[in-house]
Design a protein around this motif. Structure first.
Motif, PDB file in Angstrom:
ATOM      1  N   ASP A   2      19.251  48.527 -10.005  1.00  0.00           N
ATOM      2  CA  ASP A   2      18.020  47.810 -10.322  1.00  0.00           C
ATOM      3  C   ASP A   2      18.371  46.357 -10.649  1.00  0.00           C
ATOM      4  O   ASP A   2      19.192  46.085 -11.521  1.00  0.00           O
ATOM      5  CB  ASP A   2      17.345  48.475 -11.523  1.00  0.00           C
ATOM      6  CG  ASP A   2      15.977  47.887 -11.822  1.00  0.00           C
ATOM      7  OD1 ASP A   2      15.602  46.873 -11.186  1.00  0.00           O
ATOM      8  OD2 ASP A   2      15.262  48.436 -12.678  1.00  0.00           O
ATOM      9  N   GLN A   4      16.506  44.173 -12.108  1.00  0.00           N
ATOM     10  CA  GLN A   4      15.970  43.798 -13.424  1.00  0.00           C
ATOM     11  C   GLN A   4      15.734  42.285 -13.522  1.00  0.00           C
ATOM     12  O   GLN A   4      16.185  41.626 -14.458  1.00  0.00           O
ATOM     13  CB  GLN A   4      16.904  44.265 -14.537  1.00  0.00           C
ATOM     14  CG  GLN A   4      17.059  45.775 -14.605  1.00  0.00           C
ATOM     15  CD  GLN A   4      17.946  46.233 -15.760  1.00  0.00           C
ATOM     16  OE1 GLN A   4      18.979  45.636 -16.044  1.00  0.00           O
ATOM     17  NE2 GLN A   4      17.528  47.288 -16.430  1.00  0.00           N
ATOM     18  N   TYR A 169      26.269  44.507  -7.315  1.00  0.00           N
ATOM     19  CA  TYR A 169      25.020  44.733  -6.599  1.00  0.00           C
ATOM     20  C   TYR A 169      25.241  44.642  -5.085  1.00  0.00           C
ATOM     21  O   TYR A 169      24.803  45.519  -4.329  1.00  0.00           O
ATOM     22  CB  TYR A 169      23.946  43.728  -7.021  1.00  0.00           C
ATOM     23  CG  TYR A 169      22.641  43.960  -6.294  1.00  0.00           C
ATOM     24  CD1 TYR A 169      21.777  44.968  -6.709  1.00  0.00           C
ATOM     25  CD2 TYR A 169      22.309  43.210  -5.168  1.00  0.00           C
ATOM     26  CE1 TYR A 169      20.595  45.217  -6.030  1.00  0.00           C
ATOM     27  CE2 TYR A 169      21.127  43.451  -4.474  1.00  0.00           C
ATOM     28  CZ  TYR A 169      20.279  44.456  -4.910  1.00  0.00           C
ATOM     29  OH  TYR A 169      19.115  44.713  -4.218  1.00  0.00           O
TER      30      TYR A 169
END
Length: 308
Positions: A2, A4, A169
């Motif tokens: 995620d 975020q 990521y």
């Protein structure tokens, strides 16, 4: 993972990078050769223009973010450049930092490209580049409190970009290896030396689009049965910038039409695969006789190569 993004904080580009401009003002003065590469102010081909002879006085170091600060249709784009030395136009500004590597560079270039919409209407970027603000993930302690750098290296608030998160990521993204049935063995030679020149008006009936404004339309999703593609002056997504609801009194152009941008990302040319509305400065190229999709794609490729 995620992203975020709600927890991201702002950083000025001038605080993240040491900025250095390209050194080539006149590409025609470059000597022919194959031991170096020249990069220009264009998004296509990762900004690569041509091979050239190495000149130690004119090269920039690699492992940097290349910011396109001027150039028709490409201002606002950012690209990661690997660690090889290269020559760049004066319309490129290179960003260097000790934290940079190919993975983080890919993350940052993607985020920075989100700024491009600000520069789609003739604005330049060089004078304001250092002050441009982007949001990035920041480092936190185990209890979730932001880590504060007392030296305030990257921001006045002392936030620290989370470089490890950016790497993690990108590395978490999974895709199947690219494959192709094309081996090149049966592809005929183009023999371009036998080709002749034609004006677009000789090959197509050129028509100006209906010049619609996206902000006057009601946007919807691609899977909406009533949704109509809105084709604009962009080089991305086959020229489609949005999908919109039908507009009373406006008849969509037919699928199979070739679109060509006359402004923005100039000469970005595509075959549209569904009915569409056309935005500002968009030309419609209607073939003078019925042509297959493959022939249209060949013609589109040739026109696109003409782009600066």
């Amino acid at each position: 993972m995620d992203l975020q993004v709600g927890k991201w904080q702002e950083f000025a580009i001038g605080r993240l990078f040491e900025l250095q401009a390209g050194k080539i003002n006149n590409a025609s003065a470059l000597e022919d050769g194959t031991d170096c590469e020249y990069f220009g102010a264009k998004w296509n081909d990762n900004a690569f223009m041509k091979p050239c002879k190495y000149n130690a006085k004119l090269v920039n170091k690699g492992n940097c973010i290349m910011f396109i600060t001027d150039g028709q249709g490409s201002v606002g784009y950012a690209l990661y450049k690997d660690d090889r030395e290269f020559m760049g136009t004066i319309n490129l500004v290179m960003g260097y930092s000790a934290f940079l590597n190919p993975v983080i560079g890919m993350f940052l270039a993607t985020v920075i490209c989100r700024e491009r919409e600000r520069y789609s209407f003739g604005r330049k970027w060089k004078k304001t580049l250092a002050q441009t603000v982007i949001k990035l993930p920041i480092q936190h302690t185990e209890d979730g409190t932001p880590v504060i750098d007392s030296q305030k290296t990257y921001s006045n608030e002392g936030y620290l970009p989370d470089w490890q998160f950016m790497e993690d990521y990108i590395q978490s993204l999974h895709s199947k290896p690219l494959t192709t049935r094309v081996t090149g063995e049966d592809v005929p030679e183009l023999r371009t030396e036998t080709w002749e020149g034609f004006c677009l008006g000789q090959v197509f009936d050129v028509q100006y689009g209906i010049n619609m404004e996206l902000n006057a339309c009601k946007e919807t999703t691609p899977d909406d049965p009533e949704g109509i593609a809105f084709v604009a002056r962009t080089a991305e997504n086959n020229g489609v910038s949005a999908y919109v609801k039908p507009v009373r009194g406006k008849i969509p152009q037919k699928a199979g039409t070739i679109t060509c941008a006359g402004g923005g990302s100039v000469l970005s040319t595509f075959v549209q695969d569904r009915d569409f509305y056309s935005g500002r400065d968009l030309y419609l190229l209607h073939t003078k006789e019925p042509l297959s999709l493959k022939i249209k794609l060949f013609l589109v490729t040739i026109i696109t190569i003409m782009a600066p």
